[in-house]
Write an enzyme that holds these catalytic residues in place. Sequence first.
Site, PDB file in Angstrom:
ATOM      1  N   HIS A  17       0.839  -1.206   0.000  1.00  0.00           N
ATOM      2  CA  HIS A  17       0.000   0.000   0.000  1.00  0.00           C
ATOM      3  C   HIS A  17       0.877   1.261   0.000  1.00  0.00           C
ATOM      4  CE1 HIS A  17      -3.023  -2.664   2.345  1.00  0.00           C
ATOM      5  NE2 HIS A  17      -3.527  -2.505   1.144  1.00  0.00           N
ATOM      6  N   LYS A  41     -17.986  -6.198   7.170  1.00  0.00           N
ATOM      7  CA  LYS A  41     -16.760  -6.976   7.393  1.00  0.00           C
ATOM      8  C   LYS A  41     -16.385  -6.892   8.867  1.00  0.00           C
ATOM      9  CE  LYS A  41     -14.093  -6.832   3.081  1.00  0.00           C
ATOM     10  NZ  LYS A  41     -12.830  -6.299   2.530  1.00  0.00           N
ATOM     11  N   ARG A  90      -2.120  -5.974  -8.421  1.00  0.00           N
ATOM     12  CA  ARG A  90      -1.040  -6.890  -8.074  1.00  0.00           C
ATOM     13  C   ARG A  90      -0.849  -7.967  -9.133  1.00  0.00           C
ATOM     14  NH1 ARG A  90      -3.346  -7.661  -2.188  1.00  0.00           N
ATOM     15  NH2 ARG A  90      -5.123  -7.087  -3.449  1.00  0.00           N
ATOM     16  N   SER A 128      -2.865  -7.702   2.957  1.00  0.00           N
ATOM     17  CA  SER A 128      -3.139  -7.555   4.395  1.00  0.00           C
ATOM     18  C   SER A 128      -3.532  -8.902   5.001  1.00  0.00           C
ATOM     19  CB  SER A 128      -4.269  -6.546   4.623  1.00  0.00           C
ATOM     20  OG  SER A 128      -3.889  -5.277   4.171  1.00  0.00           O
TER      21      SER A 128
HETATM   22  P1  ADP Z   1      -9.713  -3.963  -0.411  1.00  0.00           P
HETATM   23  O1  ADP Z   1     -10.365  -4.032   0.910  1.00  0.00           O
HETATM   24  O2  ADP Z   1     -10.471  -3.163  -1.428  1.00  0.00           O
HETATM   25  O3  ADP Z   1      -9.211  -5.281  -0.936  1.00  0.00           O
HETATM   26  P2  ADP Z   1      -7.045  -3.332   0.362  1.00  0.00           P
HETATM   27  O4  ADP Z   1      -6.817  -2.602   1.618  1.00  0.00           O
HETATM   28  O5  ADP Z   1      -6.718  -4.773   0.371  1.00  0.00           O
HETATM   29  O6  ADP Z   1      -8.473  -3.050  -0.173  1.00  0.00           O
HETATM   30  O7  ADP Z   1      -6.221  -2.661  -0.814  1.00  0.00           O
HETATM   31  C1  ADP Z   1      -6.453  -1.353  -1.236  1.00  0.00           C
HETATM   32  C2  ADP Z   1      -5.805  -1.156  -2.581  1.00  0.00           C
HETATM   33  O8  ADP Z   1      -4.432  -1.436  -2.488  1.00  0.00           O
HETATM   34  C3  ADP Z   1      -6.320  -2.053  -3.700  1.00  0.00           C
HETATM   35  O9  ADP Z   1      -6.311  -1.311  -4.890  1.00  0.00           O
HETATM   36  C4  ADP Z   1      -5.310  -3.153  -3.767  1.00  0.00           C
HETATM   37  O10 ADP Z   1      -5.242  -3.734  -5.061  1.00  0.00           O
HETATM   38  C5  ADP Z   1      -4.053  -2.381  -3.458  1.00  0.00           C
HETATM   39  N1  ADP Z   1      -3.007  -3.228  -2.893  1.00  0.00           N
HETATM   40  C6  ADP Z   1      -3.101  -4.095  -1.877  1.00  0.00           C
HETATM   41  N2  ADP Z   1      -1.942  -4.718  -1.643  1.00  0.00           N
HETATM   42  C7  ADP Z   1      -1.062  -4.238  -2.571  1.00  0.00           C
HETATM   43  C8  ADP Z   1       0.296  -4.506  -2.896  1.00  0.00           C
HETATM   44  N3  ADP Z   1       0.990  -5.445  -2.249  1.00  0.00           N
HETATM   45  N4  ADP Z   1       0.845  -3.804  -3.888  1.00  0.00           N
HETATM   46  C9  ADP Z   1       0.115  -2.896  -4.572  1.00  0.00           C
HETATM   47  N5  ADP Z   1      -1.165  -2.627  -4.346  1.00  0.00           N
HETATM   48  C10 ADP Z   1      -1.758  -3.278  -3.363  1.00  0.00           C
END
Ligand code: ADP
Length: 163
Positions: A17, A41, A90, A128
Amino acid sequence: MLRAIYPGSFDPVTYGHLDIIRRSSRIMDELIVGVLNNKAKMPLFSVEERVKMLEEVTKELPNVRIIPFDGLLVDFASRMEADVVIRGLRAITDFEYELQMSQTNHKLEPNVETMFLTTSIEYSYLSSTTVREIAAFGGDLSQFVPEAVAVELKKKMNAKRRV
Ligand code: ADP
């Protein structure tokens, strides 16, 4: 003046992120990290805790603000007067969902465009969910999240064990 929103759950924020936050903050005049307060959630961290961790790890970035939101992303984007929504991609598995989301959002609010940044290779595997699993088993988190987040994860896991 270009203002973007980077929305997500950030439960918790990872180096993946942060990479997207850093890179998009260089392109945009202002970046708002929107922290989703999704009541359906059951997140590990409360929205307040997720906001606090994001504030800590982005404190060196002057054009980044952290704001919680619930409801529709396009409504939040309109309220914030944002021009762009940023999402990270990703792998091909992210693509179908993200395409559907961005097209739906565009139907709902044609003034907001979605822009995708592809992950830096070193974080393409990181999520995450994986981080929470490693933390639950007491694994080393130093490659995945900033120190401040690792500390909060350890505290949270210890508190859960005591329940
Ligand atoms: P969600 O609850 O929508 O899945 P996340 O918190 O998991 O949201 O992720 C928010 C954004 O960050 C999304 O666009 C996701 O694709 C991106 N993201 C998550 N992990 C990574 C990573 N390792 N590298 C790049 N982008 C990421």
